[in-house]
Design a protein around this motif. Structure first.
Motif, mmCIF file in Angstrom:
data_model
loop_
_atom_site.group_PDB
_atom_site.id
_atom_site.type_symbol
_atom_site.label_atom_id
_atom_site.label_comp_id
_atom_site.label_asym_id
_atom_site.label_seq_id
_atom_site.Cartn_x
_atom_site.Cartn_y
_atom_site.Cartn_z
ATOM 1 N N ALA A 273 0.647 -1.156 -0.530
ATOM 2 C CA ALA A 273 0.129 0.296 -0.099
ATOM 3 C C ALA A 273 0.814 1.220 0.360
ATOM 4 O O ALA A 273 1.974 1.364 0.128
ATOM 5 C CB ALA A 273 -1.124 0.200 1.208
ATOM 6 N N THR A 274 0.077 2.087 -0.578
ATOM 7 C CA THR A 274 0.844 3.512 -0.441
ATOM 8 C C THR A 274 0.340 4.608 -0.653
ATOM 9 O O THR A 274 0.884 6.015 -0.002
ATOM 10 C CB THR A 274 1.421 4.222 -2.065
ATOM 11 N N THR A 275 -0.954 4.464 0.243
ATOM 12 C CA THR A 275 -1.569 5.565 0.677
ATOM 13 C C THR A 275 -2.281 5.679 2.349
ATOM 14 O O THR A 275 -1.644 4.235 2.463
ATOM 15 C CB THR A 275 -3.562 5.501 0.289
ATOM 16 N N ILE A 276 -1.870 6.348 2.833
ATOM 17 C CA ILE A 276 -2.149 6.062 4.356
ATOM 18 C C ILE A 276 -3.175 5.321 4.458
ATOM 19 O O ILE A 276 -3.306 5.001 5.496
ATOM 20 C CB ILE A 276 -2.495 7.442 5.067
ATOM 21 N N VAL A 277 -4.729 5.461 4.298
ATOM 22 C CA VAL A 277 -5.768 4.485 4.647
ATOM 23 C C VAL A 277 -5.770 3.544 4.212
ATOM 24 O O VAL A 277 -5.232 2.704 4.935
ATOM 25 C CB VAL A 277 -6.982 4.902 3.345
ATOM 26 N N GLY A 278 -4.979 2.730 2.708
ATOM 27 C CA GLY A 278 -4.430 1.234 2.501
ATOM 28 C C GLY A 278 -3.197 1.150 3.518
ATOM 29 O O GLY A 278 -3.303 -0.039 4.146
ATOM 30 N N GLN A 279 -2.550 2.315 4.283
ATOM 31 C CA GLN A 279 -0.824 1.556 5.535
ATOM 32 C C GLN A 279 -2.376 0.992 5.956
ATOM 33 O O GLN A 279 -1.444 0.137 7.116
ATOM 34 C CB GLN A 279 -0.532 2.031 5.157
ATOM 35 N N LEU A 280 -2.914 2.006 7.011
ATOM 36 C CA LEU A 280 -3.588 2.027 8.053
ATOM 37 C C LEU A 280 -3.956 0.085 8.040
ATOM 38 O O LEU A 280 -4.492 0.083 8.643
ATOM 39 C CB LEU A 280 -4.699 2.643 8.328
ATOM 40 N N VAL A 281 -4.609 0.240 6.977
ATOM 41 C CA VAL A 281 -5.616 -1.240 6.895
ATOM 42 C C VAL A 281 -5.154 -2.214 6.680
ATOM 43 O O VAL A 281 -4.803 -3.898 7.140
ATOM 44 C CB VAL A 281 -6.729 -1.322 5.449
ATOM 45 N N ALA A 282 -3.535 -2.139 6.244
ATOM 46 C CA ALA A 282 -2.900 -3.686 5.632
ATOM 47 C C ALA A 282 -2.426 -3.718 7.619
ATOM 48 O O ALA A 282 -1.437 -4.725 7.637
ATOM 49 C CB ALA A 282 -0.768 -2.795 5.189
ATOM 50 N N VAL A 283 -2.182 -3.011 8.726
ATOM 51 C CA VAL A 283 -1.842 -2.941 9.768
ATOM 52 C C VAL A 283 -2.390 -3.621 10.886
ATOM 53 O O VAL A 283 -2.462 -3.657 12.157
ATOM 54 C CB VAL A 283 -0.707 -1.619 10.217
ATOM 55 N N GLY A 284 -3.930 -3.553 10.123
ATOM 56 C CA GLY A 284 -5.305 -4.225 11.658
ATOM 57 C C GLY A 284 -6.620 -2.966 11.100
ATOM 58 O O GLY A 284 -6.770 -3.630 11.760
ATOM 59 N N ALA A 285 -6.463 -2.442 11.182
ATOM 60 C CA ALA A 285 -6.980 -1.085 11.020
ATOM 61 C C ALA A 285 -8.805 -1.741 10.331
ATOM 62 O O ALA A 285 -8.494 -2.883 9.427
ATOM 63 C CB ALA A 285 -6.616 0.383 10.894
ATOM 64 N N ASN A 286 -9.361 -1.046 11.094
ATOM 65 C CA ASN A 286 -10.753 -2.139 10.295
ATOM 66 C C ASN A 286 -11.343 -1.363 9.101
ATOM 67 O O ASN A 286 -11.927 -0.231 9.423
ATOM 68 C CB ASN A 286 -12.100 -1.765 11.228
ATOM 69 N N ALA A 287 -10.779 -1.880 8.183
ATOM 70 C CA ALA A 287 -11.430 -1.287 6.954
ATOM 71 C C ALA A 287 -12.712 -0.643 6.305
ATOM 72 O O ALA A 287 -12.486 0.704 6.340
ATOM 73 C CB ALA A 287 -10.814 -2.456 5.091
ATOM 74 N N PRO A 288 -13.609 -0.620 6.565
ATOM 75 C CA PRO A 288 -14.856 -0.248 6.894
ATOM 76 C C PRO A 288 -14.757 0.279 7.874
ATOM 77 O O PRO A 288 -15.556 1.755 7.288
ATOM 78 C CB PRO A 288 -15.989 -1.566 7.096
ATOM 79 N N ASP A 289 -14.603 0.661 9.023
ATOM 80 C CA ASP A 289 -14.287 2.028 9.850
ATOM 81 C C ASP A 289 -13.888 3.118 9.346
ATOM 82 O O ASP A 289 -14.131 3.977 9.625
ATOM 83 C CB ASP A 289 -13.848 1.188 11.784
ATOM 84 N N VAL A 290 -12.136 2.819 9.322
ATOM 85 C CA VAL A 290 -11.217 3.750 8.176
ATOM 86 C C VAL A 290 -12.323 4.296 7.401
ATOM 87 O O VAL A 290 -11.777 5.988 6.713
ATOM 88 C CB VAL A 290 -10.779 3.079 7.854
ATOM 89 N N LEU A 291 -12.181 3.057 6.661
ATOM 90 C CA LEU A 291 -13.135 3.919 5.387
ATOM 91 C C LEU A 291 -14.152 4.786 5.329
ATOM 92 O O LEU A 291 -14.774 6.291 4.921
ATOM 93 C CB LEU A 291 -13.489 2.994 4.403
ATOM 94 N N GLN A 292 -15.100 4.692 5.978
ATOM 95 C CA GLN A 292 -16.712 5.283 6.336
ATOM 96 C C GLN A 292 -16.461 6.432 7.379
ATOM 97 O O GLN A 292 -16.781 7.327 6.759
ATOM 98 C CB GLN A 292 -17.744 4.466 7.122
ATOM 99 N N GLY A 293 -15.285 6.849 7.898
ATOM 100 C CA GLY A 293 -14.540 7.692 8.709
ATOM 101 C C GLY A 293 -14.221 8.693 7.820
ATOM 102 O O GLY A 293 -14.343 9.948 7.759
#
Length: 144
Positions: free
Chosen positions: A32-52
């Motif tokens: 991943a190269t974006t902060i969103v992608g990187q956060l998801v890659a380290v275990g952040a909840n993808a739907p919550d991150v994206l919705q937020g």
């Protein structure tokens, strides 16, 4: 009054932790190269991150149907398609009035669309791997 940074907003809302933010810095660019992608890659909840991010940045989410239906749009110059792929962003549709539907992987990409002089468009947010998949469909294989 300035807008809140979406990442600061996610931290304040408890959607992500400072530890995840630090870990995200070490994500391999092949993943991943974006902060969103990187956060998801380290275990952040993808739907919550994206919705937020969507709520904080005011960018609507691309629906699964939009992403699945996304196909190469006629009249997009190959050079623009390649430049969008690097953002990452992709054209996933065209409205009857000619407005392009563009999907981005993070809010910072919106400024790049203006810099690239993308014609009249509306922006949607999606996870990086969905955006990269759509971008791959935009660029003919012989252009690579």
């Amino acid at each position: 009054m300035s807008a809140i940074d979406p990442i600061d907003g996610l931290l304040a809302l408890g959607v992500i932790t400072r530890d995840q933010l630090e870990q995200a810095k070490g994500v391999d660019p092949d993943i991943a190269t974006t902060i969103v992608g990187q956060l998801v890659a380290v275990g952040a909840n993808a739907p919550d991150v994206l919705q937020g991010i969507s709520s904080l940045a005011g960018i609507p989410l691309a629906s699964p149907a939009m992403l699945d239906a996304g196909a190469a749009v006629d009249d997009i110059a190959p050079a623009l398609a390649l430049a969008l792929r690097d953002v990452p962003a992709a054209v996933i549709g065209r409205e009857a009035d000619g407005t392009l539907d563009v999907v981005v992987a993070e809010p910072a990409a919106v400024a790049a669309l203006t810099a690239l002089e993308v014609p009249r468009h509306r922006v949607f947010l999606a996870l990086e791997f969905h955006v990269r998949d759509a971008a791959g469909r935009m660029v003919p294989e012989d252009v690579y």
